[in-house]
Scaffold this motif. Structure first.
Motif, PDB file in Angstrom:
ATOM      1  N   GLU B   3       6.972   2.928   7.822  1.00  0.00           N
ATOM      2  CA  GLU B   3       5.936   3.872   7.135  1.00  0.00           C
ATOM      3  C   GLU B   3       5.733   3.844   5.900  1.00  0.00           C
ATOM      4  O   GLU B   3       7.124   3.695   5.080  1.00  0.00           O
ATOM      5  CB  GLU B   3       6.058   5.159   7.958  1.00  0.00           C
ATOM      6  CG  GLU B   3       5.219   5.304   8.933  1.00  0.00           C
ATOM      7  CD  GLU B   3       4.994   6.936   9.439  1.00  0.00           C
ATOM      8  OE1 GLU B   3       4.892   7.536   8.349  1.00  0.00           O
ATOM      9  OE2 GLU B   3       4.718   7.238  10.350  1.00  0.00           O
ATOM     10  N   ASP B   4       4.849   4.162   4.953  1.00  0.00           N
ATOM     11  CA  ASP B   4       4.709   4.254   3.599  1.00  0.00           C
ATOM     12  C   ASP B   4       5.243   3.520   2.766  1.00  0.00           C
ATOM     13  O   ASP B   4       6.359   3.644   1.925  1.00  0.00           O
ATOM     14  CB  ASP B   4       5.276   5.891   3.244  1.00  0.00           C
ATOM     15  CG  ASP B   4       4.370   6.845   4.185  1.00  0.00           C
ATOM     16  OD1 ASP B   4       3.088   6.569   4.241  1.00  0.00           O
ATOM     17  OD2 ASP B   4       5.011   8.036   4.162  1.00  0.00           O
ATOM     18  N   ASP B   5       5.087   1.946   2.906  1.00  0.00           N
ATOM     19  CA  ASP B   5       5.658   0.926   2.159  1.00  0.00           C
ATOM     20  C   ASP B   5       4.583   1.085   0.640  1.00  0.00           C
ATOM     21  O   ASP B   5       3.567   0.420   0.739  1.00  0.00           O
ATOM     22  CB  ASP B   5       5.419  -0.243   2.906  1.00  0.00           C
ATOM     23  CG  ASP B   5       6.019  -1.484   2.120  1.00  0.00           C
ATOM     24  OD1 ASP B   5       6.444  -1.236   0.791  1.00  0.00           O
ATOM     25  OD2 ASP B   5       6.264  -2.495   2.533  1.00  0.00           O
ATOM     26  N   PHE B   6       5.078   1.437  -0.371  1.00  0.00           N
ATOM     27  CA  PHE B   6       4.478   1.684  -1.413  1.00  0.00           C
ATOM     28  C   PHE B   6       4.540   0.506  -2.157  1.00  0.00           C
ATOM     29  O   PHE B   6       3.346   0.175  -3.040  1.00  0.00           O
ATOM     30  CB  PHE B   6       5.314   2.604  -2.244  1.00  0.00           C
ATOM     31  CG  PHE B   6       4.993   4.121  -1.756  1.00  0.00           C
ATOM     32  CD1 PHE B   6       3.662   4.665  -1.805  1.00  0.00           C
ATOM     33  CD2 PHE B   6       6.047   4.820  -1.772  1.00  0.00           C
ATOM     34  CE1 PHE B   6       3.258   5.923  -1.271  1.00  0.00           C
ATOM     35  CE2 PHE B   6       6.080   6.244  -1.026  1.00  0.00           C
ATOM     36  CZ  PHE B   6       4.551   6.594  -1.108  1.00  0.00           C
ATOM     37  N   THR B   7       4.951  -0.567  -1.922  1.00  0.00           N
ATOM     38  CA  THR B   7       4.713  -2.111  -2.471  1.00  0.00           C
ATOM     39  C   THR B   7       3.354  -2.501  -1.854  1.00  0.00           C
ATOM     40  O   THR B   7       2.819  -3.365  -2.346  1.00  0.00           O
ATOM     41  CB  THR B   7       5.789  -3.018  -1.846  1.00  0.00           C
ATOM     42  OG1 THR B   7       5.683  -3.230  -0.656  1.00  0.00           O
ATOM     43  CG2 THR B   7       7.126  -2.491  -2.310  1.00  0.00           C
ATOM     44  N   LEU B   8       2.918  -1.875  -0.872  1.00  0.00           N
ATOM     45  CA  LEU B   8       1.566  -2.181  -0.390  1.00  0.00           C
ATOM     46  C   LEU B   8       0.345  -1.476  -0.865  1.00  0.00           C
ATOM     47  O   LEU B   8      -0.600  -1.349  -0.430  1.00  0.00           O
ATOM     48  CB  LEU B   8       1.670  -2.245   1.082  1.00  0.00           C
ATOM     49  CG  LEU B   8       2.401  -3.339   2.045  1.00  0.00           C
ATOM     50  CD1 LEU B   8       2.349  -3.295   3.414  1.00  0.00           C
ATOM     51  CD2 LEU B   8       2.083  -4.772   1.505  1.00  0.00           C
ATOM     52  N   CYS B   9       0.769  -0.508  -1.841  1.00  0.00           N
ATOM     53  CA  CYS B   9      -0.287   0.266  -2.232  1.00  0.00           C
ATOM     54  C   CYS B   9      -1.230  -0.268  -3.073  1.00  0.00           C
ATOM     55  O   CYS B   9      -1.036  -0.898  -3.896  1.00  0.00           O
ATOM     56  CB  CYS B   9       0.561   1.689  -3.167  1.00  0.00           C
ATOM     57  SG  CYS B   9      -0.691   2.864  -3.876  1.00  0.00           S
ATOM     58  N   VAL B  10      -2.452  -0.018  -2.476  1.00  0.00           N
ATOM     59  CA  VAL B  10      -3.703  -0.637  -3.363  1.00  0.00           C
ATOM     60  C   VAL B  10      -3.705  -0.203  -4.505  1.00  0.00           C
ATOM     61  O   VAL B  10      -4.376  -0.825  -5.426  1.00  0.00           O
ATOM     62  CB  VAL B  10      -4.876  -0.710  -2.407  1.00  0.00           C
ATOM     63  CG1 VAL B  10      -6.144  -1.262  -2.942  1.00  0.00           C
ATOM     64  CG2 VAL B  10      -4.792  -0.986  -1.004  1.00  0.00           C
ATOM     65  N   LEU B  11      -3.891   0.884  -4.633  1.00  0.00           N
ATOM     66  CA  LEU B  11      -3.927   1.784  -5.998  1.00  0.00           C
ATOM     67  C   LEU B  11      -3.080   0.995  -7.049  1.00  0.00           C
ATOM     68  O   LEU B  11      -3.575   0.752  -8.153  1.00  0.00           O
ATOM     69  CB  LEU B  11      -3.942   3.045  -5.902  1.00  0.00           C
ATOM     70  CG  LEU B  11      -4.082   4.042  -7.111  1.00  0.00           C
ATOM     71  CD1 LEU B  11      -5.277   3.995  -7.625  1.00  0.00           C
ATOM     72  CD2 LEU B  11      -3.461   5.461  -7.055  1.00  0.00           C
ATOM     73  N   ASN B  12      -1.768   1.297  -6.787  1.00  0.00           N
ATOM     74  CA  ASN B  12      -0.630   0.743  -7.783  1.00  0.00           C
ATOM     75  C   ASN B  12      -1.079  -0.784  -8.101  1.00  0.00           C
ATOM     76  O   ASN B  12      -1.063  -1.157  -9.312  1.00  0.00           O
ATOM     77  CB  ASN B  12       0.651   0.664  -6.777  1.00  0.00           C
ATOM     78  CG  ASN B  12       1.460   1.711  -7.664  1.00  0.00           C
ATOM     79  OD1 ASN B  12       1.845   1.642  -8.826  1.00  0.00           O
ATOM     80  ND2 ASN B  12       1.991   2.700  -6.871  1.00  0.00           N
ATOM     81  N   ASN B  13      -1.148  -1.606  -7.071  1.00  0.00           N
ATOM     82  CA  ASN B  13      -1.287  -3.048  -7.225  1.00  0.00           C
ATOM     83  C   ASN B  13      -2.752  -3.316  -7.951  1.00  0.00           C
ATOM     84  O   ASN B  13      -2.707  -4.121  -9.011  1.00  0.00           O
ATOM     85  CB  ASN B  13      -1.363  -3.775  -5.930  1.00  0.00           C
ATOM     86  CG  ASN B  13       0.138  -3.958  -5.392  1.00  0.00           C
ATOM     87  OD1 ASN B  13       0.961  -4.584  -6.016  1.00  0.00           O
ATOM     88  ND2 ASN B  13       0.501  -3.211  -4.311  1.00  0.00           N
ATOM     89  N   ALA B  14      -3.612  -2.656  -7.644  1.00  0.00           N
ATOM     90  CA  ALA B  14      -4.954  -3.002  -8.295  1.00  0.00           C
ATOM     91  C   ALA B  14      -4.912  -2.467  -9.758  1.00  0.00           C
ATOM     92  O   ALA B  14      -5.487  -3.163 -10.756  1.00  0.00           O
ATOM     93  CB  ALA B  14      -6.096  -2.132  -7.687  1.00  0.00           C
ATOM     94  N   ARG B  15      -4.199  -1.331 -10.332  1.00  0.00           N
ATOM     95  CA  ARG B  15      -4.047  -0.871 -11.460  1.00  0.00           C
ATOM     96  C   ARG B  15      -3.019  -1.961 -12.226  1.00  0.00           C
ATOM     97  O   ARG B  15      -3.461  -1.924 -13.562  1.00  0.00           O
ATOM     98  CB  ARG B  15      -3.702   0.588 -11.413  1.00  0.00           C
ATOM     99  CG  ARG B  15      -4.861   1.661 -11.156  1.00  0.00           C
ATOM    100  CD  ARG B  15      -4.310   2.855 -10.943  1.00  0.00           C
ATOM    101  NE  ARG B  15      -4.091   3.698 -12.203  1.00  0.00           N
ATOM    102  CZ  ARG B  15      -4.838   4.544 -12.330  1.00  0.00           C
ATOM    103  NH1 ARG B  15      -6.010   5.061 -12.033  1.00  0.00           N
ATOM    104  NH2 ARG B  15      -4.517   5.241 -13.669  1.00  0.00           N
ATOM    105  N   LYS B  16      -2.093  -2.059 -11.568  1.00  0.00           N
ATOM    106  CA  LYS B  16      -1.291  -2.894 -12.426  1.00  0.00           C
ATOM    107  C   LYS B  16      -1.867  -4.396 -12.707  1.00  0.00           C
ATOM    108  O   LYS B  16      -1.772  -4.756 -13.814  1.00  0.00           O
ATOM    109  CB  LYS B  16      -0.190  -3.213 -11.464  1.00  0.00           C
ATOM    110  CG  LYS B  16       1.077  -2.211 -11.592  1.00  0.00           C
ATOM    111  CD  LYS B  16       2.115  -2.780 -10.649  1.00  0.00           C
ATOM    112  CE  LYS B  16       2.962  -4.035 -10.855  1.00  0.00           C
ATOM    113  NZ  LYS B  16       4.200  -4.212 -10.213  1.00  0.00           N
ATOM    114  N   ALA B  17      -2.517  -4.940 -11.873  1.00  0.00           N
ATOM    115  CA  ALA B  17      -3.212  -6.366 -12.105  1.00  0.00           C
ATOM    116  C   ALA B  17      -4.381  -5.903 -13.185  1.00  0.00           C
ATOM    117  O   ALA B  17      -4.306  -6.671 -14.019  1.00  0.00           O
ATOM    118  CB  ALA B  17      -4.113  -6.572 -10.765  1.00  0.00           C
TER     119      ALA B  17
END
Lengths: 139, 139
Positions: B3-17
């Motif tokens: 549960e709650d794997d933040f490496t899969l957080c779309v927000l985080n990844n999209a903003r980082k990219a």
DNA sequence: ACTTTTAGTGTGTATATGCACACTACTGAA
DNA sequence: TTCAGTAGTGTGCATATACACACTAAAAGT
């Protein structure tokens, strides 16, 4: 030939995507009294043990000075506390109880947002998209 | 369970990219005297015929009021001119000669940036990534 | 000891982003 | 004809983003 096809502009597409995603998560995050960006930083800090500001910024692909101000805001809100690290002459950050609680409150909203994206993309594309974003991050 | 794997957080990844991509394009764009964001808006306006502000904003997945200020800045710089549309009570924008020239100057830099991403991702992934970003944009 | 390098800190300025809100002017129905 | 709806406009506020610059103090060379 097809020169200069701006529909293939990575900048445009990446920014558009980030804006769309941010808006979606932001609307949900505000229900828990924070912005989407603040959520991201809180999550990153929760995973931290003894990271310096610069390292934390790198992990977020964020400019160090941007992070400084973000964290300062979170400190003013009482969600994060900082102290000097024993080794490595850097600062280190940790969530306060209030920060931990707030993050807990936001989790169901985050899960909903993740679910929304998942159902928009489909499960297979979801994972492919995440991995594409990761690849872009270390450009 | 996982549960709650933040490496899969779309927000985080999209903003980082988006941050990583923006930084890369920004550094090049500044050599032509503009920011990456301004480049995006100029390109969008060049493609415009008779679009209202809101429609243009939608096309960029950008808040209308954000666009208003971006365009105001470009007008102050003398790169864009606005006028009331004959039909549809809206404003419409067009590049000035100066704007067109500046965009022309920036094109080689843009092509370099696109090439950099291309060689970072590989040709096949490049197209897949673009299409993933597009799908995210209409979340 | 002292000076240079280096790893870290923060501030000034400019731009970007979006929500809440207020304003203006067509448009159409009572 | 007035008045409610609606399609458009812009501003106030808070936050996010990053570059250029300046500062501080530990480490290390001489």
């Amino acid at each position: 030939m097809e020169e200069d096809d701006f529909t293939l502009c990575v900048l445009n597409n990446a920014r558009k995507a980030a804006r769309a995603v941010s808006r979606h998560y932001d609307r949900l995050a505000r229900q828990a009294g924070m912005t989407a960006g603040q959520f991201s930083v809180l999550v990153a800090i929760r995973q931290t043990t003894e990271e310096t500001t610069g390292e934390l910024a790198d992990r977020l692909s964020m400019d160090r000075t941007t992070l400084v101000r973000n964290v300062a805001l979170l400190e003013r809100k009482g969600l994060v506390a900082s102290s000097m690290s024993s080794e490595s002459r850097g600062k280190c950050y940790r969530l306060t109880d209030k920060g931990r609680t707030l993050l807990e409150d936001a989790l169901p909203l985050w899960r909903k947002a993740q679910g929304d994206v998942m159902s928009h993309l489909g499960e297979a594309d979801f994972l492919r998209t995440i991995s594409a974003l990761k690849k872009l991050s270390d450009l």
